[in-house]
Write a protein that holds these residues in place. Structure first.
Motif, PDB file in Angstrom:
ATOM      1  N   ILE A 179      52.723  44.296  36.692  1.00 60.80           N
ATOM      2  CA  ILE A 179      52.404  44.377  37.816  1.00 60.80           C
ATOM      3  C   ILE A 179      51.027  44.878  38.041  1.00 60.80           C
ATOM      4  CG2 ILE A 179      52.384  44.845  40.383  1.00 60.80           C
ATOM      5  CD1 ILE A 179      55.656  44.788  40.077  1.00 60.80           C
ATOM      6  N   LEU A 180      50.810  45.991  37.543  1.00 61.72           N
ATOM      7  CA  LEU A 180      49.672  46.669  37.403  1.00 61.72           C
ATOM      8  C   LEU A 180      48.420  46.073  36.753  1.00 61.72           C
ATOM      9  CD1 LEU A 180      47.826  49.383  37.928  1.00 61.72           C
ATOM     10  CD2 LEU A 180      48.755  50.405  35.836  1.00 61.72           C
ATOM     11  N   LEU A 181      48.850  45.570  35.630  1.00 63.08           N
ATOM     12  CA  LEU A 181      48.163  44.929  34.845  1.00 63.08           C
ATOM     13  C   LEU A 181      47.593  43.624  35.490  1.00 63.08           C
ATOM     14  CD1 LEU A 181      49.324  45.148  31.260  1.00 63.08           C
ATOM     15  CD2 LEU A 181      47.284  46.247  32.053  1.00 63.08           C
ATOM     16  N   ASN A 182      48.352  42.854  36.245  1.00 62.38           N
ATOM     17  CA  ASN A 182      48.071  41.642  37.091  1.00 62.38           C
ATOM     18  C   ASN A 182      47.241  41.997  38.205  1.00 62.38           C
ATOM     19  OD1 ASN A 182      49.511  39.889  35.601  1.00 62.38           O
ATOM     20  ND2 ASN A 182      51.276  40.018  36.894  1.00 62.38           N
ATOM     21  N   VAL A 183      47.306  43.234  38.819  1.00 66.58           N
ATOM     22  CA  VAL A 183      46.584  43.677  39.899  1.00 66.58           C
ATOM     23  C   VAL A 183      45.134  44.046  39.286  1.00 66.58           C
ATOM     24  CG1 VAL A 183      46.126  45.596  41.674  1.00 66.58           C
ATOM     25  CG2 VAL A 183      48.454  44.561  41.342  1.00 66.58           C
ATOM     26  N   LEU A 184      45.122  44.845  38.195  1.00 68.33           N
ATOM     27  CA  LEU A 184      43.876  45.088  37.737  1.00 68.33           C
ATOM     28  C   LEU A 184      43.167  43.969  37.280  1.00 68.33           C
ATOM     29  CD1 LEU A 184      44.638  48.424  35.785  1.00 68.33           C
ATOM     30  CD2 LEU A 184      43.511  48.172  37.846  1.00 68.33           C
ATOM     31  N   ASN A 185      43.614  42.876  36.676  1.00 71.12           N
ATOM     32  CA  ASN A 185      42.956  41.781  36.138  1.00 71.12           C
ATOM     33  C   ASN A 185      42.327  40.985  37.420  1.00 71.12           C
ATOM     34  OD1 ASN A 185      43.418  42.356  33.530  1.00 71.12           O
ATOM     35  ND2 ASN A 185      45.150  40.992  33.505  1.00 71.12           N
ATOM     36  N   PRO A 219      45.116  61.424  53.174  1.00 73.11           N
ATOM     37  CA  PRO A 219      45.557  60.037  53.316  1.00 73.11           C
ATOM     38  C   PRO A 219      44.092  58.968  53.149  1.00 73.11           C
ATOM     39  CG  PRO A 219      45.108  60.938  55.407  1.00 73.11           C
ATOM     40  CD  PRO A 219      45.063  62.158  54.413  1.00 73.11           C
ATOM     41  N   MET A 220      44.438  57.846  52.740  1.00 77.51           N
ATOM     42  CA  MET A 220      43.263  56.792  52.448  1.00 77.51           C
ATOM     43  C   MET A 220      43.684  55.410  53.322  1.00 77.51           C
ATOM     44  SD  MET A 220      41.269  56.083  49.002  1.00 77.51           S
ATOM     45  CE  MET A 220      39.924  54.858  48.873  1.00 77.51           C
ATOM     46  N   SER A 221      42.675  54.756  53.975  1.00 71.65           N
ATOM     47  CA  SER A 221      43.020  53.680  54.560  1.00 71.65           C
ATOM     48  C   SER A 221      41.899  52.452  54.297  1.00 71.65           C
ATOM     49  CB  SER A 221      43.129  53.765  55.922  1.00 71.65           C
ATOM     50  OG  SER A 221      44.190  54.805  56.409  1.00 71.65           O
ATOM     51  N   PHE A 222      42.446  51.349  54.375  1.00 70.51           N
ATOM     52  CA  PHE A 222      41.478  50.200  54.097  1.00 70.51           C
ATOM     53  C   PHE A 222      41.709  49.463  55.401  1.00 70.51           C
ATOM     54  CE2 PHE A 222      42.795  51.598  49.855  1.00 70.51           C
ATOM     55  CZ  PHE A 222      41.447  51.508  49.235  1.00 70.51           C
ATOM     56  N   LEU A 223      40.585  49.024  55.829  1.00 75.34           N
ATOM     57  CA  LEU A 223      40.729  48.078  57.013  1.00 75.34           C
ATOM     58  C   LEU A 223      40.267  46.510  56.385  1.00 75.34           C
ATOM     59  CD1 LEU A 223      41.257  47.501  60.078  1.00 75.34           C
ATOM     60  CD2 LEU A 223      38.443  47.742  60.320  1.00 75.34           C
ATOM     61  N   LEU A 224      41.458  45.735  56.497  1.00 67.40           N
ATOM     62  CA  LEU A 224      41.152  44.421  56.002  1.00 67.40           C
ATOM     63  C   LEU A 224      41.160  43.178  57.086  1.00 67.40           C
ATOM     64  CD1 LEU A 224      44.331  44.548  53.624  1.00 67.40           C
ATOM     65  CD2 LEU A 224      42.062  45.369  53.092  1.00 67.40           C
ATOM     66  N   ASN A 225      40.009  42.511  56.621  1.00 70.42           N
ATOM     67  CA  ASN A 225      40.096  41.411  57.538  1.00 70.42           C
ATOM     68  C   ASN A 225      41.191  40.298  57.478  1.00 70.42           C
ATOM     69  OD1 ASN A 225      39.434  39.394  55.433  1.00 70.42           O
ATOM     70  ND2 ASN A 225      37.159  39.379  55.612  1.00 70.42           N
ATOM     71  N   LYS A 226      40.923  39.084  58.295  1.00 67.83           N
ATOM     72  CA  LYS A 226      42.125  38.322  58.421  1.00 67.83           C
ATOM     73  C   LYS A 226      42.165  37.539  56.966  1.00 67.83           C
ATOM     74  CE  LYS A 226      41.474  37.681  63.327  1.00 67.83           C
ATOM     75  NZ  LYS A 226      41.332  37.024  64.620  1.00 67.83           N
ATOM     76  N   ASP A 227      41.260  37.570  56.104  1.00 62.47           N
ATOM     77  CA  ASP A 227      41.380  36.763  54.871  1.00 62.47           C
ATOM     78  C   ASP A 227      42.044  37.836  53.908  1.00 62.47           C
ATOM     79  OD1 ASP A 227      40.554  34.369  55.900  1.00 62.47           O
ATOM     80  OD2 ASP A 227      38.573  35.071  55.409  1.00 62.47           O
ATOM     81  N   GLY A 228      42.378  39.121  54.277  1.00 59.21           N
ATOM     82  CA  GLY A 228      42.773  40.082  53.558  1.00 59.21           C
ATOM     83  C   GLY A 228      41.838  41.113  52.634  1.00 59.21           C
ATOM     84  N   LYS A 229      40.590  40.820  52.886  1.00 56.87           N
ATOM     85  CA  LYS A 229      39.401  41.299  52.164  1.00 56.87           C
ATOM     86  C   LYS A 229      39.228  42.713  52.833  1.00 56.87           C
ATOM     87  CE  LYS A 229      36.520  38.826  49.868  1.00 56.87           C
ATOM     88  NZ  LYS A 229      35.518  38.289  49.082  1.00 56.87           N
ATOM     89  N   SER A 230      38.851  43.645  52.102  1.00 56.18           N
ATOM     90  CA  SER A 230      38.570  45.181  52.464  1.00 56.18           C
ATOM     91  C   SER A 230      37.319  45.169  53.218  1.00 56.18           C
ATOM     92  CB  SER A 230      38.599  45.970  51.501  1.00 56.18           C
ATOM     93  OG  SER A 230      38.259  47.443  51.838  1.00 56.18           O
ATOM     94  N   MET A 254      43.208  41.323  45.117  1.00 55.03           N
ATOM     95  CA  MET A 254      43.859  42.672  44.882  1.00 55.03           C
ATOM     96  C   MET A 254      44.583  43.352  45.609  1.00 55.03           C
ATOM     97  SD  MET A 254      41.858  46.124  43.803  1.00 55.03           S
ATOM     98  CE  MET A 254      40.639  46.076  45.265  1.00 55.03           C
ATOM     99  N   PHE A 255      44.266  42.913  46.913  1.00 54.90           N
ATOM    100  CA  PHE A 255      45.273  43.614  47.880  1.00 54.90           C
ATOM    101  C   PHE A 255      46.302  42.530  48.188  1.00 54.90           C
ATOM    102  CE2 PHE A 255      41.199  45.779  49.195  1.00 54.90           C
ATOM    103  CZ  PHE A 255      41.725  46.671  49.429  1.00 54.90           C
ATOM    104  N   SER A 256      46.099  41.187  48.046  1.00 54.55           N
ATOM    105  CA  SER A 256      47.300  40.206  48.127  1.00 54.55           C
ATOM    106  C   SER A 256      48.240  40.402  47.153  1.00 54.55           C
ATOM    107  CB  SER A 256      46.545  38.939  48.119  1.00 54.55           C
ATOM    108  OG  SER A 256      46.239  38.484  46.726  1.00 54.55           O
ATOM    109  N   GLU A 257      48.164  41.080  45.806  1.00 55.36           N
ATOM    110  CA  GLU A 257      48.930  41.264  44.875  1.00 55.36           C
ATOM    111  C   GLU A 257      49.935  42.493  45.319  1.00 55.36           C
ATOM    112  OE1 GLU A 257      49.558  39.541  41.855  1.00 55.36           O
ATOM    113  OE2 GLU A 257      48.291  38.168  42.531  1.00 55.36           O
ATOM    114  N   LEU A 258      49.527  43.229  46.351  1.00 55.01           N
ATOM    115  CA  LEU A 258      50.500  44.446  46.729  1.00 55.01           C
ATOM    116  C   LEU A 258      51.834  43.879  47.330  1.00 55.01           C
ATOM    117  CD1 LEU A 258      47.810  47.072  48.052  1.00 55.01           C
ATOM    118  CD2 LEU A 258      48.780  46.750  45.724  1.00 55.01           C
ATOM    119  N   ALA A 259      52.985  44.355  46.823  1.00 53.83           N
ATOM    120  CA  ALA A 259      53.905  44.103  47.321  1.00 53.83           C
ATOM    121  C   ALA A 259      55.107  45.168  46.922  1.00 53.83           C
ATOM    122  CB  ALA A 259      54.843  42.633  46.958  1.00 53.83           C
ATOM    123  N   PHE A 260      55.491  45.903  48.048  1.00 54.21           N
ATOM    124  CA  PHE A 260      56.645  46.969  47.757  1.00 54.21           C
ATOM    125  C   PHE A 260      57.679  46.963  48.815  1.00 54.21           C
ATOM    126  CE2 PHE A 260      52.192  48.835  46.570  1.00 54.21           C
ATOM    127  CZ  PHE A 260      52.514  48.693  45.467  1.00 54.21           C
TER     128      PHE A 260
END
Length: 167
Positions: free
Chosen positions: A10-16, A127-138, A25-31
């Motif tokens: 999963i990490l390698l897929n996200v990094l690639n 803490p660290m936060s990201f604000l993502l737009n409607k397309d999932g971009k930071s 990158m954000f769309s690859e996150l699943a927990f």
């Protein structure tokens, strides 16, 4: 080893994919959430998302959690979501901790027990936060704790929802 190999893949897929486009990158996150249901960030496409990374042992993280719920309540009728990811902790620790905050959380609280997101997103502190737009971009990276329901943060989310400049 049973958990290490899938986490590494999963990490390698996200990094690639991170090299190509940060929305990927954000769309690859699943927990998993605290109930064990896996939540994927693609589930929130079409919404402004406040993606927050926190831990139970982090005082500023703990302090800001109730204000995030108040922010969520403020924008309840808008295409806005908060997703909080506990990084590097087991689900049991998070589940046992949440009742101490005396807040009923209505946004997803996910568990990244292996800390994959730290490496993939280059998170240097909590803490660290990201604000993502409607397309999932930071569209904004936010370091440190906030009172998320104060006037400044509400205006930030209003601007993001309207597609206006954030500054």
């Amino acid at each position: 080893m049973r958990y290490f190999l899938p986490s590494l893949i999963i990490l390698l897929n996200v990094l690639n994919t991170a090299k190509a486009d940060d929305s990927m990158m954000f769309s690859e996150l699943a927990f998993p959430d605290t109930n064990g249901t896996t939540i994927n960030m693609t589930d929130f496409k079409g919404k402004i998302v406040l993606l927050n990374f926190w831990a139970t042992w982090c005082p500023p993280c703990v302090k800001e959690m109730p204000s995030m719920q108040r922010l969520k309540n403020h924008f309840a009728d808008q295409p806005f979501e908060i997703v909080a990811i506990s990084a590097g902790e087991e689900s049991e620790a998070v589940t046992e901790f949440l009742p101490r905050l005396n807040t009923e959380f209505t946004f997803p609280i996910l568990v990244d027990a292996k800390g994959i997101s730290f490496m993939a997103l280059g998170i240097k502190g909590l803490p660290m936060s990201f604000l993502l737009n409607k397309d999932g971009k930071s569209i904004l990276t936010i370091m440190g704790g906030r009172e998320w329901d104060d006037e400044t943060q509400i205006k930030l989310i209003e601007n993001a929802l309207a597609g206006k400049p954030l500054q």
